[in-house]
Write an enzyme that holds these catalytic residues in place. Structure first.
Site, PDB file in Angstrom:
ATOM      1  N   CYS A 103      -2.475 -19.852  -1.471  1.00 29.80           N
ATOM      2  CA  CYS A 103      -1.329 -20.408  -0.743  1.00 29.80           C
ATOM      3  C   CYS A 103      -1.372 -21.942  -0.691  1.00 29.80           C
ATOM      4  O   CYS A 103      -0.360 -22.583  -0.441  1.00 29.80           O
ATOM      5  CB  CYS A 103      -1.254 -19.818   0.655  1.00 29.80           C
ATOM      6  SG  CYS A 103      -2.797 -19.922   1.536  1.00 29.80           S
ATOM      7  N   THR A 136      -0.470 -14.369  15.599  1.00 31.65           N
ATOM      8  CA  THR A 136      -1.705 -14.812  16.254  1.00 31.65           C
ATOM      9  C   THR A 136      -2.499 -13.624  16.773  1.00 31.65           C
ATOM     10  O   THR A 136      -3.716 -13.541  16.596  1.00 31.65           O
ATOM     11  CB  THR A 136      -1.374 -15.774  17.429  1.00 31.65           C
ATOM     12  OG1 THR A 136      -0.346 -16.653  17.006  1.00 31.65           O
ATOM     13  CG2 THR A 136      -2.573 -16.541  17.863  1.00 31.65           C
TER      14      THR A 136
END
Lengths: 274, 432
Positions: free
Chosen positions: B49, B191
């Site tokens: 990424c 998260t």
């Protein structure tokens, strides 16, 4: 042989100081190379210390328990030896400096004031007395370590609660382990104190004509023994845990030290030889 | 060495361009199969990424960075992309760059050892596609060795550098083993999911997830083999958890001091960790006043993250030294490939001259003298070549400066025309 004993007597505080410095340096810096080699220094120190103790027994024909400074060197050895076994068994290496400093202090005092006594009271040559004193000393070493681990627990507990993530947070093992180490040390201390008390109760009345059950050292040790017994049982049955257990251990240690000091230096009884 | 490397990373391009150029495994396979032989003889494609990088040995002298870039963009067109979004590395710089990447010092998150595994996987893709030859395999071994040394000899990858991982690190400072502990993650967003994942990786005994939207909780729980607690009544079971991590998007507190006080009473004050990684916060921060409650919010966890990042930055010089050592070792090995053929070629040239002259002139000598001529000329050639041969071998044995060695070899090859009418040694090696 005596000159070699003298040499070791001078050398031992330096060896403990060196081992303490290496453990402390590793604690501060977290150096990866020292993490394994520091144990070797501790081993060499303990090996030379055991040779020193054996040589004293051979040279002076009595166990090294006839005066307070002989007892200090045995205590120094016991504390570090107990720590060494614990470090090998658990592979927790971050608490060394806090334990080794105790041995260092005991050994410095011992090396400075120890005398080479050949003539001692006949009763001090007894093997049963040797066993009684050694088990009591290792017992006290156990409760000393229990108190140190307890203190470390409290410090780390406080640091985490206050969100302080410094050296203590990074280097010490976790709270559960510190609590466990404190508890196991207390058990070892308790078991050995039990042995010392048992031998004392069986053998002392026959060895000393002026034996008394209201001897201050006996009462003091018995009180400490009961205190630790209550603490251990409360932990085993799940009533106490964490902070309460370690505070109990620290309080027990303080009482043990106070009672030993007071009974040794203030009270005069059959139980005092020096 | 004519290794070239083309790189687009967080150092040179914004995230949207990096994302646009990200190559899936199948795309890497396709890229390799089209590039193999036409563009590059052997090579490596890394795509994560944060970076896409192509390493390789050109299939011809005319092939350069612009050809590789053009080829890449023809397979993965990104209209906004410009040349300046790429960085080019050649020869030693390319090797150095690869070693820096694998050790994590070139990563956005310094010391991120995920890149080590990603580079390793990329090498395996090259190998599977037969895009990894003699040199690439050796480069792979050297890169892996460099990565391993950085991990074992330095602290470049130590300590948590993300908030969710710092939460788990803090939990480990309280409990000795997580396999007997139960944890509840409140919130199944990104998260919360990452935190749950970290707990699972650390071997948490029981993992529970609760979320306002049940489907989301089911998805996360399914991936992590966790149990779901309905959001409406999760407070009823609070006392069963040793660890509570909260990461919702609630506006107010979802756990009050009274909730926690009740929980602790039911737990007989057994230590409990509360991690509030939500913004705004989910748990009333005054709960930290309760004994045996270890409460941390995102700010306190960030302290750990920043400390660890600072420590990692301090380790960079140590890693750079390892990179330097391993790159030097790799080039010494590479140099040894050039030295042996150079000595052989040099001797061949002199031997050819000698044979040519003897053949031309041998009729001038009687048969007994022809044998002596053979011996004498051979001795002359040996004496002439003795010193250069010794010097070249010395370069191989003791030379630490590969640039100096390459320069000397290059001068000898130029002066005697080695490789001009024949295949150069490194070209030979490329085809092994």
């Amino acid at each position: 042989m005596n000159s070699f004993i003298d040499l070791l007597n001078i050398l031992l505080p330096f060896l403990y100081a060196l081992t303490f410095t290496i453990y402390s340096y590793n604690f501060m810096k977290g150096d990866k190379i020292l993490i394994n080699s520091k144990r070797l220094f501790l081993f060499i120190t303990l090996l030379l210390h055991s040779i020193y103790l054996i040589l004293r027994v051979i040279a002076f024909d009595h166990p090294p328990i006839t005066n307070v400074f002989e007892i200090f060197t045995v205590l120094a050895f016991s504390v570090c030896f107990a720590y060494f076994i614990l470090e090998l068994h658990t592979d927790i290496r971050g608490t060394g400096p806090f334990i080794i400093i105790i041995s260092l202090i005991f050994q410095i005092i011992s090396s400075l004031f120890i005398e080479d006594l050949v003539e001692v009271k006949e009763v001090l040559r007894s093997n049963l007395l040797g066993l009684h004193v050694f088990s009591a000393l290792i017992g006290y070493a156990g409760i000393t370590m229990s108190a140190i681990y307890g203190l470390l627990y409290l410090i780390l507990y406080k640091e985490i609660k206050l969100n302080k993530f410094g050296l203590i947070f990074n280097r010490l093992p976790n709270l559960e382990i510190l609590e466990r180490l404190s508890f196991y040390s207390a058990i070892i201390g308790f078991v050995l104190l039990s042995i010392a008390i048992l031998i004392g109760i069986i053998w002392l009345p026959t060895a000393f004509p002026n034996f008394s059950y209201i001897d201050p050292k006996l009462i003091g040790t018995f009180l400490v023994w009961i205190l630790y017994g209550i603490g251990i049982l409360s932990k085993v049955f799940g009533k106490w845990q964490g902070k309460r257990v370690v505070v109990f251990s620290i309080v027990g240690f303080v009482i043990a030290i106070l009672s030993t000091t007071l009974s040794n230096f203030l009270a005069q009884s059959f139980h005092s030889f020096y | 060495m004519n290794l070239l490397a083309l790189s687009i990373s967080h150092n040179s391009a914004p995230v949207e361009l990096r994302e646009a150029l990200f190559l899936q495994k199948e795309e890497i396979d396709e890229f390799i199969n089209k590039a193999k032989g036409n563009l590059l003889t052997e090579g490596l494609v890394i795509s994560t990424c944060n970076r896409t990088e192509i390493y390789g040995f050109p299939a011809g002298n005319e092939i350069g960075f612009e050809h590789v870039l053009k080829f890449l963009l023809s397979r993965k067109p990104v209209p906004q992309i410009k040349n300046e979004h790429f960085k080019n590395y050649f020869s030693k710089d390319a090797v150095n760059h690869l070693f820096r990447v694998i050790t994590g010092i070139d990563s956005m998150l310094i010391g991120d050892n995920q890149i080590y595994h990603q580079v390793k996987d990329s090498f395996l893709i090259s190998e599977r596609n037969k895009f990894s030859g003699f040199l690439m395999k050796r480069l792979f071994d050297a890169a892996i060795k460099t990565g391993k040394r950085a991990i074992s000899e330095t602290e470049i990858s130590e300590g948590a550098v993300t908030v969710s991982y710092a939460a788990v690190q803090l939990v480990e400072k309280i409990f000795s083993s997580l396999n007997k502990k139960a944890a509840l993650v409140i919130g199944a967003g990104e998260t919360g999911e990452i935190a749950a994942k970290h707990l699972k990786e650390k071997g948490i005994g029981k993992l529970y997830i609760t979320n306002r939207t049940l489907e989301k909780a089911e998805k996360v729980a399914g991936n992590l083999n966790a149990k779901i607690i309905p959001f409406g009544n999760f407070k009823e079971f609070l006392n069963e958890y040793d660890i509570v991590i909260s990461a919702t998007r609630s506006e107010g507190f979802i756990l009050s001091k009274d909730d926690i006080r009740l929980m602790m009473k039911k737990r007989n004050y057994s230590p409990t960790v509360l991690m509030d990684i939500a913004v705004p916060r989910d748990i009333d921060p005054s709960v930290k006043e309760i004994d045996y409650v270890f409460y941390n919010d995102i700010d306190s966890l960030n302290i750990i993250v920043e400390q660890n990042l600072a420590k990692r930055k301090d380790e960079i010089p140590k890693v750079e030294k390892i990179v330097e050592e391993e790159a030097a070792a790799f080039f010494n090995w590479y140099k040894s490939l050039e030295i042996a053929p150079t000595i052989k070629n040099l001797r061949d040239i002199f031997e050819n001259i000698r044979l040519e002259e003897i053949n031309k002139n041998k009729n001038r000598f009687n048969p007994e003298d022809q044998e002596k001529l053979e011996i004498i000329t051979k001795r002359i050639i040996n004496k002439i070549l003795h010193q250069p041969t010794v010097e070249l071998k010395k370069l191989n044995e003791t030379g630490n400066n590969s640039d100096e060695a390459s320069m000397k070899i290059s001068i000898i090859r130029d002066l005697f025309g080695i490789g001009k009418n024949s295949v150069a040694p490194n070209e030979k090696e490329d085809n092994i």
